[in-house]
Scaffold this motif. Structure first.
Motif, short mmCIF file in Angstrom:
data_model
loop_
_atom_site.label_atom_id
_atom_site.label_comp_id
_atom_site.label_asym_id
_atom_site.label_seq_id
_atom_site.Cartn_x
_atom_site.Cartn_y
_atom_site.Cartn_z
N GLU A 219 -0.70 15.60 2.22
CA GLU A 219 -1.17 15.11 0.93
C GLU A 219 -2.66 14.78 0.99
O GLU A 219 -3.43 15.14 0.10
CB GLU A 219 -0.41 13.85 0.51
CG GLU A 219 1.05 14.03 0.23
CD GLU A 219 1.73 12.70 -0.04
OE1 GLU A 219 2.13 12.48 -1.20
OE2 GLU A 219 1.85 11.89 0.91
N VAL A 220 -3.05 14.09 2.04
CA VAL A 220 -4.45 13.68 2.20
C VAL A 220 -5.35 14.88 2.42
O VAL A 220 -6.45 14.95 1.87
CB VAL A 220 -4.58 12.67 3.36
CG1 VAL A 220 -6.04 12.30 3.60
CG2 VAL A 220 -3.76 11.43 3.10
N SER A 221 -4.88 15.85 3.19
CA SER A 221 -5.73 17.00 3.54
C SER A 221 -6.06 17.88 2.32
O SER A 221 -7.00 18.67 2.38
CB SER A 221 -5.09 17.84 4.64
OG SER A 221 -3.88 18.43 4.18
N LYS A 222 -5.34 17.74 1.22
CA LYS A 222 -5.65 18.49 0.00
C LYS A 222 -6.93 17.98 -0.66
O LYS A 222 -7.54 18.69 -1.46
CB LYS A 222 -4.50 18.38 -1.00
CG LYS A 222 -3.24 19.09 -0.54
CD LYS A 222 -2.12 18.86 -1.53
CE LYS A 222 -0.82 19.46 -1.00
NZ LYS A 222 0.32 19.16 -1.89
N HIS A 223 -7.34 16.78 -0.32
CA HIS A 223 -8.53 16.17 -0.92
C HIS A 223 -9.74 16.44 -0.01
O HIS A 223 -10.21 15.56 0.71
CB HIS A 223 -8.32 14.67 -1.11
CG HIS A 223 -7.16 14.35 -2.00
ND1 HIS A 223 -7.29 14.26 -3.36
CD2 HIS A 223 -5.85 14.12 -1.72
CE1 HIS A 223 -6.11 13.98 -3.89
NE2 HIS A 223 -5.22 13.90 -2.91
N ASN A 224 -10.24 17.68 -0.05
CA ASN A 224 -11.30 18.07 0.87
C ASN A 224 -12.42 18.85 0.18
O ASN A 224 -13.15 19.59 0.81
CB ASN A 224 -10.74 18.89 2.02
CG ASN A 224 -10.08 20.19 1.56
OD1 ASN A 224 -10.04 20.48 0.38
ND2 ASN A 224 -9.58 20.95 2.49
N GLU A 225 -12.53 18.68 -1.13
CA GLU A 225 -13.58 19.35 -1.89
C GLU A 225 -14.70 18.35 -2.18
O GLU A 225 -14.49 17.14 -2.17
CB GLU A 225 -13.02 19.89 -3.20
CG GLU A 225 -11.92 20.91 -3.02
CD GLU A 225 -12.39 22.20 -2.38
OE1 GLU A 225 -13.55 22.60 -2.63
OE2 GLU A 225 -11.61 22.79 -1.62
N GLY B 90 -4.56 3.61 0.38
CA GLY B 90 -3.26 3.48 1.03
C GLY B 90 -3.38 3.62 2.53
O GLY B 90 -4.45 3.47 3.11
N LYS B 91 -2.25 3.93 3.13
CA LYS B 91 -2.24 4.13 4.58
C LYS B 91 -1.64 5.48 4.89
O LYS B 91 -1.00 6.10 4.03
CB LYS B 91 -1.48 3.00 5.27
CG LYS B 91 -0.06 2.82 4.84
CD LYS B 91 0.57 1.60 5.49
CE LYS B 91 2.01 1.42 5.00
NZ LYS B 91 2.67 0.30 5.65
N ILE B 92 -1.85 5.94 6.11
CA ILE B 92 -1.36 7.25 6.52
C ILE B 92 -0.06 7.09 7.30
O ILE B 92 0.09 6.14 8.07
CB ILE B 92 -2.41 8.01 7.38
CG1 ILE B 92 -2.00 9.46 7.63
CG2 ILE B 92 -2.68 7.30 8.68
CD1 ILE B 92 -2.07 10.33 6.42
N ASP B 93 0.86 7.98 7.08
CA ASP B 93 2.07 8.06 7.90
C ASP B 93 1.63 8.76 9.17
O ASP B 93 1.46 9.99 9.20
CB ASP B 93 3.15 8.85 7.17
CG ASP B 93 4.41 9.03 7.99
OD1 ASP B 93 4.42 8.67 9.18
OD2 ASP B 93 5.40 9.54 7.42
N GLN C 99 0.84 -1.19 0.00
CA GLN C 99 0.00 0.00 0.00
C GLN C 99 0.87 1.25 0.00
O GLN C 99 1.92 1.29 0.63
CB GLN C 99 -0.88 0.03 1.25
CG GLN C 99 -2.03 -0.91 1.22
CD GLN C 99 -2.94 -0.68 2.42
OE1 GLN C 99 -2.48 -0.38 3.52
NE2 GLN C 99 -4.22 -0.81 2.20
N LYS C 100 0.41 2.26 -0.70
CA LYS C 100 1.11 3.54 -0.71
C LYS C 100 0.91 4.21 0.65
O LYS C 100 -0.17 4.13 1.24
CB LYS C 100 0.57 4.43 -1.82
CG LYS C 100 1.28 5.77 -1.85
CD LYS C 100 0.97 6.59 -3.06
CE LYS C 100 1.77 7.88 -2.93
NZ LYS C 100 1.60 8.80 -3.98
#
Length: 130
Positions: free
Chosen positions: A12-18, A78-81, A5-6
């Motif tokens: 990076e994840v927080s940019k996907h909030n629309e 994927g998973k979160i760091d 998994q990536k």
């Protein structure tokens, strides 16, 4: 064997909030739920409100069942760091301390009400019982 998994950073994840691009973090995994917004029983707003944070607590509080967890697997990207997650704020401050830090007049009002309310309840009880 499953492919590796990536691992995503929080920024990076927080940019996907629309509305048309929603990613959520739940239990250490990252989910692209953009195509599920209209189907979500709790409404799209609940999912949008869970962006820009670790939504594990929100997910657990909503009482999702095991079937939901199984269904979510198709949205996993994927998973979160976890070392990149923002630290959680602690809100263990008492109500009186919150009020007193805001306004001295409110602090006095709270003290007066704490003193008077029990007497008002007692008076009301005697009035009703007579």
């Amino acid at each position: 064997m499953a492919s590796e998994q990536k691992t995503f950073r929080f920024d990076e994840v927080s940019k996907h909030n629309e509305y048309d691009d929603i990613w959520l973090i739940v239990s250490g995994k990252v989910y692209d739920v953009s195509n599920f917004l209209l189907e979500h029983p709790g409404g799209a707003e609940a999912m949008i409100a869970a962006t820009n944070k670790d939504a594990t607590g929100d997910f657990e509080e909503a009482g999702h069942k095991d079937e939901t967890r199984e269904m979510m697997q198709k949205f996993c990207v994927g998973k979160i760091d976890e070392s990149t997650l923002p630290s959680r704020r602690r809100h263990n401050v008492s109500t009186t301390n919150k009020i007193s830090s805001l306004d001295p007049t409110r602090e006095l009002m709270v003290k007066i009400l704490k003193f008077l309310v029990p007497f008002m309840v007692l008076g009301l009880t005697f009035t009703v019982l007579q």
